[in-house]
Write an enzyme that holds these catalytic residues in place. Structure first.
Site, PDB file in Angstrom:
ATOM      1  N   TYR A 170      -9.200   5.183   7.864  1.00 48.18           N
ATOM      2  CA  TYR A 170      -9.368   5.525   9.280  1.00 48.18           C
ATOM      3  C   TYR A 170     -10.433   6.619   9.341  1.00 48.18           C
ATOM      4  O   TYR A 170     -10.332   7.620   8.631  1.00 48.18           O
ATOM      5  CB  TYR A 170      -8.069   6.059   9.871  1.00 48.18           C
TER       6      TYR A 170
ATOM      7  N   TYR B 197       4.153   6.684  10.058  1.00 48.99           N
ATOM      8  CA  TYR B 197       3.327   5.527   9.699  1.00 48.99           C
ATOM      9  C   TYR B 197       4.133   4.460   8.990  1.00 48.99           C
ATOM     10  O   TYR B 197       3.973   3.255   9.253  1.00 48.99           O
ATOM     11  CB  TYR B 197       2.154   5.986   8.816  1.00 48.99           C
TER      12      TYR B 197
ATOM     13  N   PRO C  14      -3.614  -0.113  18.818  1.00 49.92           N
ATOM     14  CA  PRO C  14      -3.470  -0.569  17.435  1.00 49.92           C
ATOM     15  C   PRO C  14      -3.673   0.534  16.400  1.00 49.92           C
ATOM     16  O   PRO C  14      -3.444   0.302  15.210  1.00 49.92           O
ATOM     17  CB  PRO C  14      -4.547  -1.646  17.304  1.00 49.92           C
TER      18      PRO C  14
ATOM     19  N   LYS D 283       1.618  -0.233  15.113  1.00 50.45           N
ATOM     20  CA  LYS D 283       3.024  -0.277  15.511  1.00 50.45           C
ATOM     21  C   LYS D 283       3.420  -1.504  16.334  1.00 50.45           C
ATOM     22  O   LYS D 283       4.618  -1.749  16.526  1.00 50.45           O
ATOM     23  CB  LYS D 283       3.388   0.987  16.307  1.00 50.45           C
TER      24      LYS D 283
ATOM     25  N   HIS E  25       0.841  -1.196   0.000  1.00 51.23           N
ATOM     26  CA  HIS E  25       0.000   0.000   0.000  1.00 51.23           C
ATOM     27  C   HIS E  25       0.876   1.246   0.000  1.00 51.23           C
ATOM     28  O   HIS E  25       1.775   1.393   0.822  1.00 51.23           O
ATOM     29  CB  HIS E  25      -0.916   0.023   1.229  1.00 51.23           C
TER      30      HIS E  25
END
Length: 390
Positions: A201, A385, A293, A297, A72
């Site tokens: 998200y 990220y 979560p 990580k 991704h």
């Protein structure tokens, strides 16, 4: 019985460390209290940083991930009825993440260990580390009614938050930092195509939501829920209605629903133990730290712990130098706290807290709006990220 390194726990961190050691000719034995089938049944996160995927390749266990995993280049954040894309690849100079389930990582590492003759004892009861404050540590366990002892040079505690490794450390030698969040994640897995090509998200006045996936035909979805909720309170229909209510209308209309094949509620916690080394015992992964979560990580931090510890052990056996192991706790914790900060920030920005209210919701939306109108802010998000350097 004697070996060079005893690894307690056969989750991904224990298996990854064991395979790297085996490949380097360093003897090791893994002790696991559960059955192999139980370990493989655990369903966990599936977003891998490039550093983690590189380590799986180094261990010789990355072939199926490269073939079946989903690279991704970005993800979406949804708020105020709109979706906004974070261009990870463009903002970080070509870095991306890999969507590949932790269960699959575990399976691949188990297969590699079996193929290379690594020793793992499953259903090892009453595992206990001893003498790790001396030069002669050892580990005891019970199996089939008999008690066994393994003498070793070092012990790696890869046995998770509830494991014996951290519990064996005297309370006066360790300091714990913890925050429990006032909500949980209700998650389901369903054999339906994901609603988007990348993760979504969502921040919404009703609460957080996440649209993830395990493959092109299997979806993993979450909604923020009360800690008082029970899985039985949530029918599939109720779950689908709730997650669609928290997504932009156009996204909700595209969502394919179906019966769940797994459903669970997980509380959220931030936790760090300091230090991560106690003589010849090292805490790795969830044994020493946990993150919510939200930032994906957990598994990746365990992998960076393995990186530091393996490099230290290899240096010790190749050069008789303890410099790498002496630096393990400091180096690992520096990266851990940065990931804790990032996970806390994402959790605080995307979730509805009891004190959020209408004002807090507007502040969250303003924070997110600024994020997508500032390249510097977007870059900081992307860099964290995809994973900070080791």
């Amino acid at each position: 019985m004697r070996t060079q390194v005893v690894i307690i726990g056969s989750g991904p961190s224990g298996l990854l460390l064991g395979q790297l050691l085996t490949n380097d000719g360093i003897d090791n034995i893994i002790l696991e209290r559960s059955s192999q089938e139980h370990v493989l049944a655990r369903i966990r996160a599936g977003v891998l940083e490039e550093g983690t995927t590189a380590m799986l390749d180094e261990a010789g266990a990355g072939e199926r991930m490269r073939r079946e995993g989903l690279p991704h280049d970005g993800f979406d954040m949804a708020f105020d009825g709109r979706r906004h894309r974070v261009d990870l690849f463009g903002l970080t100079g070509g870095k991306r993440v890999m969507i590949y389930g932790q269960t699959e990582v575990t399976h691949d590492l188990m297969d590699k260990r079996a193929a290379t003759g690594g020793a793992t004892v499953y259903e090892a009861a009453d595992v206990a580390p001893h003498g790790f404050d001396s030069e002669r540590p050892y580990v005891t366990y019970k199996k089939d009614g008999a008690t066994f002892r393994i003498d070793c040079d070092f012990i790696a505690g890869c046995d998770g938050y509830h494991g014996i490794s951290r519990k064996s450390v005297p309370e006066t030698a360790i300091k714990l930092y913890e925050r429990a969040y006032p909500f949980g994640w209700l998650g389901i897995i369903a054999e339906v195509p994901p609603v988007g090509e990348e993760l979504i998200y969502a921040n919404h006045p009703r609460g957080f939501a996440l649209c993830s996936m395990r493959s092109h035909t299997r979806s993993r979805y979450y909604v923020q829920c009360s800690l008082d909720d029970k899985v039985d309170d949530w029918s599939d229909d109720r779950f689908w209605d709730e997650i669609r209510a928290r997504l932009p209308a156009a996204t909700a209309e595209q969502m394919t629903t179906g019966p769940s094949i797994e459903k669970s509620i997980a509380p959220l916690r931030s936790f760090v133990a300091e230090p991560l080394r106690f003589g010849r015992l090292f805490l790795v992964g969830d044994a020493g730290h946990i993150v919510p979560p939200t930032g994906a990580k957990g598994l990746n931090l365990a992998a960076s712990d393995v990186r530091y510890l393996f490099d230290g052990l290899r240096e010790f056996y190749a050069d008789r130098s303890s410099a790498g192991m002496d630096a393990y706790s400091q180096k690992a914790l520096a990266r851990v706290w940065k990931a804790e900060r990032f996970s806390w920030w994402m959790t605080s920005t995307l979730h509805k807290f009891p004190e959020t209210g209408a004002f807090g919701q507007k502040i969250q939306e303003a924070e997110l709006d600024y994020l997508f109108h500032s390249r510097a802010a977007s870059t900081a998000l992307a860099e964290n990220y995809v994973g900070l350097p080791y």
